[in-house]
Design an enzyme around this catalytic site. Structure first.
Site, short mmCIF file in Angstrom:
data_model
loop_
_atom_site.label_atom_id
_atom_site.label_comp_id
_atom_site.label_asym_id
_atom_site.label_seq_id
_atom_site.Cartn_x
_atom_site.Cartn_y
_atom_site.Cartn_z
N TRP A 18 0.88 -1.73 0.02
CA TRP A 18 0.19 0.39 0.03
C TRP A 18 0.33 1.02 0.11
O TRP A 18 0.66 1.83 -0.81
CB TRP A 18 -0.56 0.19 0.86
CG TRP A 18 -2.09 0.99 1.05
CD1 TRP A 18 -3.10 1.08 1.04
CD2 TRP A 18 -1.95 2.44 2.20
NE1 TRP A 18 -3.99 2.62 0.72
CE2 TRP A 18 -2.97 3.18 2.34
CE3 TRP A 18 -0.32 2.43 3.69
CZ2 TRP A 18 -3.26 4.29 3.19
CZ3 TRP A 18 -0.84 4.11 4.13
CH2 TRP A 18 -1.68 4.40 4.00
N TRP A 565 5.93 5.35 21.94
CA TRP A 565 6.23 4.72 20.78
C TRP A 565 6.50 3.55 20.38
O TRP A 565 6.74 2.82 19.43
CB TRP A 565 6.63 5.48 19.51
CG TRP A 565 5.85 6.96 18.73
CD1 TRP A 565 4.94 7.23 19.43
CD2 TRP A 565 6.60 8.02 18.83
NE1 TRP A 565 4.44 8.21 18.80
CE2 TRP A 565 5.57 8.80 18.59
CE3 TRP A 565 7.79 8.35 18.03
CZ2 TRP A 565 6.45 10.32 18.30
CZ3 TRP A 565 8.33 9.78 18.04
CH2 TRP A 565 7.35 10.16 17.45
N ASP A 603 13.89 14.38 22.68
CA ASP A 603 12.63 14.71 22.56
C ASP A 603 11.48 13.80 23.50
O ASP A 603 12.01 12.69 23.30
CB ASP A 603 12.77 14.30 21.02
CG ASP A 603 13.57 15.33 19.83
OD1 ASP A 603 14.05 16.21 20.12
OD2 ASP A 603 13.87 14.78 18.36
N GLU A 609 0.09 12.00 23.67
CA GLU A 609 -0.14 11.39 22.87
C GLU A 609 -1.04 9.96 24.01
O GLU A 609 -2.00 9.50 23.94
CB GLU A 609 0.26 10.17 21.87
CG GLU A 609 1.35 9.33 21.65
CD GLU A 609 2.12 9.21 20.35
OE1 GLU A 609 2.32 7.78 20.46
OE2 GLU A 609 1.61 10.36 19.44
N CYS A 647 5.55 17.74 19.19
CA CYS A 647 4.77 17.95 17.49
C CYS A 647 3.17 16.89 17.81
O CYS A 647 3.11 16.11 18.02
CB CYS A 647 5.20 17.36 17.09
SG CYS A 647 6.20 16.01 16.62
N HIS A 698 5.62 18.27 7.23
CA HIS A 698 5.15 17.48 6.18
C HIS A 698 4.69 17.94 5.54
O HIS A 698 4.23 16.38 4.34
CB HIS A 698 3.93 16.88 7.06
CG HIS A 698 4.87 15.89 8.37
ND1 HIS A 698 4.79 16.90 9.97
CD2 HIS A 698 4.96 14.83 9.24
CE1 HIS A 698 5.45 15.78 10.54
NE2 HIS A 698 5.61 14.61 9.97
#
Length: 762
Positions: A18, A565, A603, A609, A647, A698
């Site tokens: 994909w 993450w 960072d 999140e 971010c 981005h």
């Protein structure tokens, strides 16, 4: 017979087919017709797989060309005015323009999908005149039925969730917008009903967040209207990611089924059913298989839970489901040939989760003896991992227990550190820098592959990395940046790189998941106790500093971002894992400082999140997240300047926690949200160093000097010029060489104009 279902399946394909198709199309190497052909084949393969695995109710319309929220907006013709769209069906060029930007129009804002690492494109309502341009769920249903004989379950983002996640309207206009959107949903559902569709899954994850009384009334209006207009259609009102607070309001809605998360929302949802019962006229979609985690389910426990639910609800009104879409996990463990057996045997990716769902639905229908062998094997695999040496490092556990009992603090407050740092660094007004990474060209990626395959020696690879550092140190100096970075050419991913150098991590060969658009990440697996081994970044950073008289920042990933993450072990708390990570990062911070690096960026783009969906849990999470960051950074000298970066999240409700991290400088995304972050500082003071990103990395477009100047001017209305930095939104790893240099030159030019304008006032 109890049926099985999933809420969605990964889009990317086992080999990321994909992603490759999308990027080939964007690069002009694939015609649009061929794009449609390739994506259809990928989509059909996903349906075949679920069919072959024995899933009873298979979702359709969960596939996307980029993002399912963007799909919904496009389906309703909601296109920002700047894209000059007219007509009915939104063309692919406009669709991707909204997502990625064009030469003449900035991309729409992108932010996290609830508390996951998936990003969605935020719909901009503004002056849109919504209309049903095409019935995508109906097209997906017909395709599955005609091509594969599958009676699919169309999946739709629900009206309340879509509205609450959109922007471009005032709170007072909410009901007016609902009046515009609801008839379109009704039209869409009526067409599905006419087609003979049996079940439709309407996703309303917003129901697991705090809702106002007005929102609950809107919810009732939506589903009472749908029930009246589309009486024959079976609606599965689907929630996920947490428990629902307003249980009675939700389960009394006139829908055929209610889907609840019995993984992340287990305690709340189960207690609600026990205390308040479950309507006898409804089906319960029991989300018992974790759609976000990669660990094998404890089948015995899951079966016990389902049997308990069957007693409360009755088995014939039970559907065994994943807790959410499997979009958030890799596709299959089949090709993972390099993992330790003790770990691989305890894993379940999307395809393995399909098997678990079928096993459990069979067991509930026929009794646990029907899967006795599978139950025994599951228990054995989970026990082996529990007793492994990797999960029982007493040295790590004792050290972390000691440091986590103390309050981590810098030796002096920020004001005193700032004075000492200014004296040391002599930086100009509005120092310029970047976030860390520079473009990773095909040459960079190829060199890494050659090294990993053993075709290049360590010495060859190190020499190549030094060459790249040389090039980009010189380019940064020529561009006029004040604080430089080494470029991170040796790094694949900002989390994977550090995980490979710490103990307690494992890495898959093909464990890819979608993060945003075609951007796929391969999250590390934290399966054991995390331990520091050797210096991870010192060599490259020190080399870069030797090539310039300007300061070079050391670049690290913070403990909370690594945590959020990664796929994380479940046998200890996330807080405990965070402190183990913090201890490891602290040792690297100290190693950099000892090597002469006096600016170090840790960072933390993923802090927000990880914020729980329940407000009552926010304070506890933010407390230990801030503590973990400070454990990482608190031992440095006053003159060592600690930077951090965040971010693509809404930070307005956690400004206090950001300040409590006590970083000397923080850089935050601003441009893609069109400056909305600045509004947070119009309402909240911030007394530490800060850089609000002045352009969106981005998007491939090169922003004009004037755009950045406008952003700088607005920021300086509310922020102290003496503490203000200028930088891009995020790292530049995914951008091309020419656009990177052009954008940075424009950024430096905008900075020069700002210095001329503001120097007299400072």
């Amino acid at each position: 017979m109890v049926k099985s279902s999933v809420l969605g399946y990964p889009r990317i394909g086992e080999n990321r087919e994909w992603k490759k198709a999308l990027e080939a199309f964007w690069a002009g190497k694939l015609e649009e017709s061929e794009l449609h052909t390739q994506l259809q084949e990928i989509r059909l393969n996903h349906l075949r797989k679920q069919q072959e695995k024995g899933i009873d109710i298979i979702p359709v319309n969960d596939f996307s060309y980029y993002d399912h929220v963007l799909d919904t907006a496009a389906m309703f013709g909601i296109v920002p005015k700047r894209f000059a769209y007219t007509g009915s069906v939104v063309p692919v060029s406009v669709y991707y323009g909204i997502a990625r930007g064009t030469k003449d129009a900035a991309a729409s804002e992108m932010t996290k999908w609830f508390n996951t690492n998936y990003h969605y494109i935020v719909p901009e309502l503004n002056e849109a005149q919504p209309v049903l341009t095409e019935n995508r769920p109906l097209q997906a249903y017909r395709e599955a039925k005609e091509k594969l004989g599958i009676e699919g379950k169309p999946v739709i983002v629900g009206p309340l969730t879509f509205l609450k996640l959109s922007k471009g309207y005032k709170a007072t206009e909410t009901d007016a917008w609902l009046d515009r959107l609801l008839p379109l949903y009704v039209q869409l559902l009526q067409e599905l009903e006419s087609e003979g569709v049996q079940w439709v899954q309407i996703d309303e994850p917003i129901l697991t967040t705090k809702l106002s009384g007005d929102d609950l009334q809107r919810l009732k209006t939506i589903y009472v209207t749908i029930a009246a207009k589309v009486p024959a259609l079976n609606i599965m009102l689907q929630t996920y990611f947490e428990s629902v607070d307003n249980y009675n309001d939700i389960v009394t809605l006139p829908v055929k089924g209610i889907g609840l998360d019995f993984v992340h929302g287990l305690s709340g949802n189960l207690s609600s059913i026990k205390a308040l019962g479950f309507p006898q006229d409804k089906v319960l979609g029991a989300g018992v298989i974790d759609g976000r985690g990669i660990w094998r389910a404890a089948l015995g426990e899951k079966l016990g839970l389902l049997e308990e639910l069957a007693e409360l609800v009755t088995a014939e009104r039970l559907i065994v489901q994943s807790s959410c879409s499997l979009l958030h996990v890799p596709v299959s463990t089949d090709r993972e040939t390099k993992l330790p057996s003790e770990l691989k045997d305890a894993l379940a990716f999307a395809d393995e989760k399909l098997g678990e769902l079928v096993l459990l639905s069979t067991a509930v229908s026929k009794g646990g003896s029907a899967i006795a062998g599978e139950l025994k094997e599951c228990d054995r695999a989970l026990q082996v991992l529990k007793l492994s040496n990797a999960r029982n490092r007493k040295d790590v556990q004792d050290a972390v227990a000691l440091i986590s009992t103390k309050q981590p603090e810098r030796s002096k407050p920020f004001a005193e550190r700032h004075t000492a740092q200014q004296k040391k660094w002599q930086l100009p007004l509005f120092p310029t820098t970047t976030i860390g990474s520079f473009p990773q060209s095909a040459e960079v990626r190829k060199s890494r592959q050659l090294w990993r395959k053993g075709e290049w020696s360590d010495e060859q690879y190190a020499a190549f990395i030094r060459e790249q550092i040389d090039i980009w140190i010189k380019l940064q100096e020529e561009t006029g940046l004040d604080v430089l970075v080494h470029g991170e050419f040796e790094r694949t991913d900002m989390v994977e790189f550090f995980g490979e150098k710490l103990e307690g991590f494992a890495f898959t060969q093909n464990g890819w998941v979608q993060s945003y658009g075609s951007r796929c990440v391969k999250p590390p697996i934290i399966y054991g106790d995390v331990a520091y081994k050797d210096a991870m970044t010192v060599e490259e950073t020190v080399y870069a500093q030797s090539k310039t008289t300007r300061p070079v920042k050391g670049m690290l990933t913070g403990p909370i971002t690594i945590l959020n993450w990664s796929f994380v072990r479940e046998d200890i708390t996330r807080e405990q894992v965070a402190y183990q990570l913090a201890y490891g990062i602290r040792q690297e911070v100290e190693a950099l400082e000892q090597a002469g690096i006096g600016m170090i960026q840790v960072d933390e783009p993923a802090v927000r999140e990880g914020l729980p969906l329940k407000e009552e849990e926010h304070a506890n999470y933010l407390s230990w997240a801030v503590k973990a960051f400070r454990i990482s950074t608190c031992t440095v000298k006053d003159t060592t300047q600690i930077h951090t970066h965040m971010c693509y999240c809404e930070f307005h409700d956690m400004i206090d926690s950001i300040e409590a991290m006590d970083a000397d400088v923080i850089s935050i995304e601003t441009s893609r949200s069109h400056g909305e972050m600045i509004h947070s500082f119009e309402e909240n003071t911030y007394k530490l160093g800060i850089g609000l990103g002045v352009y969106d990395i981005h998007s491939p477009r090169v922003p004009a000097v004037e755009e950045m100047t406008d952003m700088i001017d607005r920021a300086l209305h509310v922020l102290d010029p003496k503490l203000f930095w200028i930088n891009p939104d995020c790292g530049l790893k995914t951008r091309g060489y020419e656009e990177t240099i052009s954008s940075l030159r424009n950024m430096v030019e905008a900075t020069k104009l700002a210095r001329e304008k503001y120097t007299a006032f400072v």
